[in-house]
Write a protein that holds these residues in place. Sequence first.
Motif, PDB file in Angstrom:
ATOM      1  N   ASP A 139      19.319  49.353   2.792  1.00 37.21           N
ATOM      2  CA  ASP A 139      19.513  50.686   2.212  1.00 37.21           C
ATOM      3  C   ASP A 139      19.253  51.793   3.233  1.00 37.21           C
ATOM      4  O   ASP A 139      18.117  52.003   3.661  1.00 37.21           O
ATOM      5  N   ILE A 140      20.299  52.516   3.601  1.00 36.40           N
ATOM      6  CA  ILE A 140      20.170  53.632   4.542  1.00 36.40           C
ATOM      7  C   ILE A 140      20.331  54.974   3.836  1.00 36.40           C
ATOM      8  O   ILE A 140      20.384  56.021   4.478  1.00 36.40           O
ATOM      9  N   SER A 141      20.363  54.962   2.504  1.00 34.21           N
ATOM     10  CA  SER A 141      20.514  56.212   1.759  1.00 34.21           C
ATOM     11  C   SER A 141      19.219  56.686   1.117  1.00 34.21           C
ATOM     12  O   SER A 141      19.145  57.775   0.573  1.00 34.21           O
ATOM     13  N   THR A 142      18.179  55.843   1.147  1.00 33.05           N
ATOM     14  CA  THR A 142      16.853  56.225   0.673  1.00 33.05           C
ATOM     15  C   THR A 142      15.882  56.027   1.839  1.00 33.05           C
ATOM     16  O   THR A 142      16.242  55.415   2.852  1.00 33.05           O
ATOM     17  N   PRO A 143      14.632  56.493   1.718  1.00 34.06           N
ATOM     18  CA  PRO A 143      13.670  56.285   2.808  1.00 34.06           C
ATOM     19  C   PRO A 143      13.070  54.876   2.789  1.00 34.06           C
ATOM     20  O   PRO A 143      11.855  54.685   2.776  1.00 34.06           O
ATOM     21  N   GLN A 144      13.924  53.872   2.784  1.00 35.84           N
ATOM     22  CA  GLN A 144      13.499  52.476   2.722  1.00 35.84           C
ATOM     23  C   GLN A 144      13.347  51.868   4.112  1.00 35.84           C
ATOM     24  O   GLN A 144      12.520  50.981   4.302  1.00 35.84           O
ATOM     25  N   LEU A 145      14.100  52.330   5.089  1.00 34.13           N
ATOM     26  CA  LEU A 145      14.084  51.729   6.423  1.00 34.13           C
ATOM     27  C   LEU A 145      13.533  52.709   7.454  1.00 34.13           C
ATOM     28  O   LEU A 145      14.023  53.842   7.574  1.00 34.13           O
ATOM     29  N   TRP A 146      12.518  52.273   8.212  1.00 36.71           N
ATOM     30  CA  TRP A 146      11.830  53.122   9.189  1.00 36.71           C
ATOM     31  C   TRP A 146      11.708  52.400  10.523  1.00 36.71           C
ATOM     32  O   TRP A 146      11.363  51.210  10.561  1.00 36.71           O
ATOM     33  N   ALA A 181       7.978  63.292  -6.416  1.00 35.90           N
ATOM     34  CA  ALA A 181       7.347  61.975  -6.258  1.00 35.90           C
ATOM     35  C   ALA A 181       6.306  61.728  -7.339  1.00 35.90           C
ATOM     36  O   ALA A 181       6.196  60.621  -7.870  1.00 35.90           O
ATOM     37  N   GLN A 182       5.548  62.756  -7.690  1.00 35.53           N
ATOM     38  CA  GLN A 182       4.546  62.607  -8.750  1.00 35.53           C
ATOM     39  C   GLN A 182       5.206  62.311 -10.090  1.00 35.53           C
ATOM     40  O   GLN A 182       4.720  61.479 -10.868  1.00 35.53           O
ATOM     41  N   SER A 183       6.332  62.972 -10.357  1.00 42.82           N
ATOM     42  CA  SER A 183       7.063  62.713 -11.607  1.00 42.82           C
ATOM     43  C   SER A 183       7.637  61.302 -11.614  1.00 42.82           C
ATOM     44  O   SER A 183       7.599  60.606 -12.642  1.00 42.82           O
ATOM     45  N   GLN A 184       8.157  60.867 -10.475  1.00 45.30           N
ATOM     46  CA  GLN A 184       8.707  59.513 -10.380  1.00 45.30           C
ATOM     47  C   GLN A 184       7.600  58.469 -10.528  1.00 45.30           C
ATOM     48  O   GLN A 184       7.790  57.447 -11.206  1.00 45.30           O
ATOM     49  N   LEU A 185       6.441  58.729  -9.931  1.00 45.72           N
ATOM     50  CA  LEU A 185       5.319  57.803 -10.046  1.00 45.72           C
ATOM     51  C   LEU A 185       4.886  57.654 -11.500  1.00 45.72           C
ATOM     52  O   LEU A 185       4.622  56.535 -11.968  1.00 45.72           O
ATOM     53  N   ALA A 186       4.849  58.772 -12.215  1.00 53.96           N
ATOM     54  CA  ALA A 186       4.440  58.734 -13.625  1.00 53.96           C
ATOM     55  C   ALA A 186       5.426  57.938 -14.470  1.00 53.96           C
ATOM     56  O   ALA A 186       5.060  57.386 -15.518  1.00 53.96           O
ATOM     57  N   ALA A 187       6.689  57.864 -14.017  1.00 47.15           N
ATOM     58  CA  ALA A 187       7.728  57.174 -14.791  1.00 47.15           C
ATOM     59  C   ALA A 187       7.808  55.674 -14.492  1.00 47.15           C
ATOM     60  O   ALA A 187       8.468  54.935 -15.223  1.00 47.15           O
ATOM     61  N   ALA A 196      10.865  70.449  17.816  1.00 43.37           N
ATOM     62  CA  ALA A 196      12.009  70.004  17.023  1.00 43.37           C
ATOM     63  C   ALA A 196      11.547  68.925  16.047  1.00 43.37           C
ATOM     64  O   ALA A 196      10.721  68.088  16.389  1.00 43.37           O
ATOM     65  N   PRO A 197      12.033  68.961  14.812  1.00 43.17           N
ATOM     66  CA  PRO A 197      11.630  67.933  13.848  1.00 43.17           C
ATOM     67  C   PRO A 197      12.080  66.555  14.304  1.00 43.17           C
ATOM     68  O   PRO A 197      13.165  66.398  14.860  1.00 43.17           O
ATOM     69  N   MET A 198      11.224  65.566  14.092  1.00 42.89           N
ATOM     70  CA  MET A 198      11.575  64.201  14.474  1.00 42.89           C
ATOM     71  C   MET A 198      12.581  63.641  13.476  1.00 42.89           C
ATOM     72  O   MET A 198      12.534  63.974  12.290  1.00 42.89           O
ATOM     73  N   PRO A 199      13.500  62.806  13.939  1.00 39.63           N
ATOM     74  CA  PRO A 199      14.437  62.175  13.003  1.00 39.63           C
ATOM     75  C   PRO A 199      13.686  61.387  11.943  1.00 39.63           C
ATOM     76  O   PRO A 199      12.626  60.831  12.211  1.00 39.63           O
ATOM     77  N   ALA A 200      14.228  61.365  10.746  1.00 42.50           N
ATOM     78  CA  ALA A 200      13.582  60.643   9.643  1.00 42.50           C
ATOM     79  C   ALA A 200      14.651  60.141   8.676  1.00 42.50           C
ATOM     80  O   ALA A 200      15.759  60.682   8.624  1.00 42.50           O
ATOM     81  N   PRO A 201      14.329  59.105   7.913  1.00 44.97           N
ATOM     82  CA  PRO A 201      15.280  58.621   6.910  1.00 44.97           C
ATOM     83  C   PRO A 201      15.590  59.697   5.877  1.00 44.97           C
ATOM     84  O   PRO A 201      14.789  60.618   5.665  1.00 44.97           O
ATOM     85  N   PRO A 202      16.716  59.591   5.204  1.00 43.80           N
ATOM     86  CA  PRO A 202      17.076  60.572   4.181  1.00 43.80           C
ATOM     87  C   PRO A 202      16.374  60.296   2.856  1.00 43.80           C
ATOM     88  O   PRO A 202      15.826  59.208   2.644  1.00 43.80           O
ATOM     89  N   GLY A 203      16.386  61.295   1.986  1.00 37.86           N
ATOM     90  CA  GLY A 203      15.963  61.083   0.604  1.00 37.86           C
ATOM     91  C   GLY A 203      14.488  61.164   0.321  1.00 37.86           C
ATOM     92  O   GLY A 203      14.049  60.758  -0.762  1.00 37.86           O
ATOM     93  N   ILE A 204      13.676  61.669   1.271  1.00 36.57           N
ATOM     94  CA  ILE A 204      12.244  61.799   1.008  1.00 36.57           C
ATOM     95  C   ILE A 204      12.041  62.947   0.015  1.00 36.57           C
ATOM     96  O   ILE A 204      12.429  64.075   0.284  1.00 36.57           O
ATOM     97  N   PRO A 205      11.450  62.699  -1.147  1.00 38.90           N
ATOM     98  CA  PRO A 205      11.356  63.732  -2.179  1.00 38.90           C
ATOM     99  C   PRO A 205      10.201  64.697  -1.927  1.00 38.90           C
ATOM    100  O   PRO A 205       9.348  64.466  -1.050  1.00 38.90           O
TER     101      PRO A 205
END
Length: 210
Positions: free
Chosen positions: A144-151, A39-45, A25-34
Amino acid sequence: MKAFLITSLLAAVASAIPMPAPAPAPMPAPPGIPSKSTAQSQLAALTVKAAYDDGNYKRDKFPHWNTVSGACNTREYVLKRDGVNVVTNSACSATSGTWYSPFDGATWTAASDVDIDHMVPLKNAWISGANNWTSTKRTQFANDISTPQLWAVTDDVNQAKGDKSPDKWKPPLTSFYCTYAKSWVTVKYSYGLSITSAEKSALTSMLNTC
């Protein structure tokens, strides 16, 4: 009779073939992981420039562990979100459960062994643009619990990371480099934070492991 023998033989052969184990079963993870490409496009920006430490950073300028709902604050919310079979008391404190730390692959059964890591540390945010934010925006960032900021991660590993960027610290598990870099990039992108050239180089290398 012949048909019966053939059927019996086929059944015996089928029973001898090992069945593949069910996928874990997949392990729980924060939301919003691209995705890697996003991610490469965001990094370039992202804006690349030297970090600026004005010497005024204080952790309490990022009010954190605010109430999410009821008696649950942000830490308790993430422990429950990212744990398995988590049981909480009336104060929303976790009394039992299991937590897998993706940074180092360790599994814990006591919430006291688990820290809630800010993917982009608060001081790193401060020196890459958050020093100009309002207190309201810094509070949003720290909770922030809507992006992958908290682990939810092993406490010692979180302490070893401190406020370091990926060019100065990487998670012990190299298999997590991809997810770590994607999460770091999208958090910085979401908040318009800058990166250093060394940071960009490290993130690029980590994304290439995806």
